[in-house]
Design a protein around this motif. Structure first.
Motif, mmCIF file in Angstrom:
data_model
loop_
_atom_site.group_PDB
_atom_site.id
_atom_site.type_symbol
_atom_site.label_atom_id
_atom_site.label_comp_id
_atom_site.label_asym_id
_atom_site.label_seq_id
_atom_site.Cartn_x
_atom_site.Cartn_y
_atom_site.Cartn_z
ATOM 1 N N ILE A 247 -3.689 -0.340 -17.361
ATOM 2 C CA ILE A 247 -2.745 -0.032 -16.290
ATOM 3 C C ILE A 247 -1.890 1.187 -16.635
ATOM 4 N N THR A 248 -1.348 1.788 -15.609
ATOM 5 C CA THR A 248 -0.344 2.845 -15.738
ATOM 6 C C THR A 248 0.774 2.517 -14.751
ATOM 7 N N GLY A 249 1.819 3.302 -14.755
ATOM 8 C CA GLY A 249 2.868 3.105 -13.765
ATOM 9 C C GLY A 249 2.342 3.268 -12.349
ATOM 10 N N ASP A 250 1.407 4.208 -12.151
ATOM 11 C CA ASP A 250 0.806 4.396 -10.826
ATOM 12 C C ASP A 250 0.028 3.161 -10.393
ATOM 13 N N VAL A 251 -0.663 2.530 -11.317
ATOM 14 C CA VAL A 251 -1.412 1.313 -10.984
ATOM 15 C C VAL A 251 -0.464 0.222 -10.498
ATOM 16 N N LEU A 252 0.677 0.079 -11.146
ATOM 17 C CA LEU A 252 1.642 -0.935 -10.736
ATOM 18 C C LEU A 252 2.216 -0.616 -9.354
ATOM 19 N N GLY A 253 2.476 0.675 -9.080
ATOM 20 C CA GLY A 253 2.933 1.055 -7.747
ATOM 21 C C GLY A 253 1.896 0.719 -6.691
ATOM 22 N N ALA A 254 0.621 0.980 -7.007
ATOM 23 C CA ALA A 254 -0.448 0.641 -6.078
ATOM 24 C C ALA A 254 -0.544 -0.860 -5.870
ATOM 25 N N ALA A 255 -0.349 -1.627 -6.944
ATOM 26 C CA ALA A 255 -0.406 -3.090 -6.828
ATOM 27 C C ALA A 255 0.678 -3.600 -5.886
ATOM 28 N N ILE A 256 1.865 -3.019 -5.964
ATOM 29 C CA ILE A 256 2.959 -3.417 -5.069
ATOM 30 C C ILE A 256 2.575 -3.161 -3.616
ATOM 31 N N GLU A 257 2.079 -1.965 -3.315
ATOM 32 C CA GLU A 257 1.777 -1.599 -1.929
ATOM 33 C C GLU A 257 0.601 -2.389 -1.371
ATOM 34 N N VAL A 258 -0.446 -2.560 -2.150
ATOM 35 C CA VAL A 258 -1.612 -3.316 -1.678
ATOM 36 C C VAL A 258 -1.247 -4.785 -1.492
ATOM 37 N N SER A 259 -0.480 -5.338 -2.430
ATOM 38 C CA SER A 259 -0.067 -6.740 -2.310
ATOM 39 C C SER A 259 0.806 -6.944 -1.080
ATOM 40 N N LEU A 260 1.751 -6.039 -0.857
ATOM 41 C CA LEU A 260 2.620 -6.139 0.312
ATOM 42 C C LEU A 260 1.802 -6.053 1.595
ATOM 43 N N THR A 261 0.863 -5.130 1.639
ATOM 44 C CA THR A 261 0.056 -4.954 2.847
ATOM 45 C C THR A 261 -0.763 -6.197 3.159
ATOM 46 N N LEU A 262 -1.448 -6.753 2.157
ATOM 47 C CA LEU A 262 -2.267 -7.940 2.403
ATOM 48 C C LEU A 262 -1.417 -9.139 2.805
ATOM 49 N N ALA A 263 -0.272 -9.305 2.156
ATOM 50 C CA ALA A 263 0.603 -10.426 2.492
ATOM 51 C C ALA A 263 1.139 -10.304 3.913
ATOM 52 N N LEU A 264 1.519 -9.092 4.312
ATOM 53 C CA LEU A 264 2.047 -8.879 5.662
ATOM 54 C C LEU A 264 0.964 -9.061 6.722
ATOM 55 N N VAL A 265 -0.226 -8.569 6.460
ATOM 56 C CA VAL A 265 -1.319 -8.725 7.425
ATOM 57 C C VAL A 265 -1.626 -10.194 7.647
ATOM 58 N N LEU A 266 -1.713 -10.962 6.552
ATOM 59 C CA LEU A 266 -1.975 -12.398 6.702
ATOM 60 C C LEU A 266 -0.844 -13.082 7.445
ATOM 61 N N ALA A 267 0.407 -12.701 7.128
ATOM 62 C CA ALA A 267 1.552 -13.291 7.815
ATOM 63 C C ALA A 267 1.486 -13.024 9.317
ATOM 64 N N ALA A 268 1.123 -11.799 9.704
ATOM 65 C CA ALA A 268 1.032 -11.455 11.118
ATOM 66 C C ALA A 268 -0.070 -12.248 11.810
#
Length: 271
Positions: A247-268
């Motif tokens: 991992i790198t710091g960029d990988v962690l940033g990507a993990a935040i955005e992808v996780s947020l997107t999937l969680a929000l899509v499922l919630a919707a």
């Protein structure tokens, strides 16, 4: 690591204080006093308590959703403003990480070449597309969620889990892709039992949020969003370990955005 832990091996109180300050400083635009020291124990605490840095995000999301409902704003406006507030409160740091991660993976199958592209900081076509898709899905989902109390609660759950995944991305055994930088400092800094305990607390809060904001039969909506966020983190980190070596710091940033997107899509979808 003298002074980093108490007599029982748990992080000392000063480590927890510095960890909270580090989490807020890295994950939000809200000014806080800097930590007195930054080392691996402090970094591990920061990754574990990262959800605390969502407090200003939660306040902006709930506040704006209520205003939008009162003003009967179109869902596209509601979602767009909600995303804009989230980006402003995080200085777009996570979108930058997502772009670098996408550009690095698409640039070459050579590990060193991919890491070099990620380090340049320039946004290429893959990075721009990744940002656009994530923001589009997030805005559409938040616009739909703002229509009901249940949706607002699930949006809050998605925000929290998107930062909780940092603990799983930094589990012991997950390597750093390169020496130096944020990734090297936080990689492997969180024990599995710590991440598991944090997940148990988050899951309980997600059940409570779902049950109190909607019909009793919908108690599982919140935990489902938590699971979707964890899947997003796993997809990003697993790919990074195989392609980049860690991992790198960029990988962690990507993990935040992808996780947020999937969680929000499922919630919707669930609302």
């Amino acid at each position: 690591m003298s002074g980093a832990t108490g007599g029982t091996g748990a992080p000392a109180s000063g480590t927890w204080t510095d960890g909270v300050r580090l989490a807020w400083g890295m994950l939000s635009a809200v000014p806080v006093p800097p930590p007195r020291r930054v080392d691996r124990p402090v970094a591990g605490v920061a990754m574990l308590v990262a959800p605390l840095a969502t407090l200003p995000l939660l306040a902006s999301w709930v506040g704006w959703a209520l205003v939008a409902r009162w003003a009967d704003a179109p869902s596209i406006v509601t979602g767009g403003v909600a995303v804009a507030l989230l980006v402003l409160l995080t200085r777009a740091m996570h979108q930058d990480g997502l772009a670098d991660y996408a550009d690095g993976l698409s640039s070459s199958y050579d590990r060193e070449r991919a890491l070099a592209v990620m380090k340049t900081g320039d946004v290429g076509p893959s990075g721009a597309t990744a940002i656009a898709l994530c923001l589009l899905l997030q805005a559409a989902s938040l616009g739909a969620l703002a229509a009901t109390w249940h949706g607002i609660a699930l949006g809050a759950v998605a925000l929290v889990v998107s930062r909780h995944v940092l603990a799983w991305g930094c589990l012991r055994g997950v390597p750093s892709a390169r020496p130096g930088g944020l990734g090297d400092m936080v990689a492997g800094s969180v024990a599995r039992w710590q991440a598991g305990a944090a997940l148990a607390v988050l899951s309980a809060l997600a059940v409570l949020a779902s049950w109190t904001s909607g019909p009793a039969s919908a108690w599982w909506h919140g935990p489902s969003c938590v699971a979707a966020g964890l899947v997003g983190c796993w997809l990003v980190v697993e790919r990074a370990v195989r392609r980049l070596g860690g991992i790198t710091g960029d990988v962690l940033g990507a993990a935040i955005e992808v996780s947020l997107t999937l969680a929000l899509v499922l919630a919707a979808i669930l609302v």
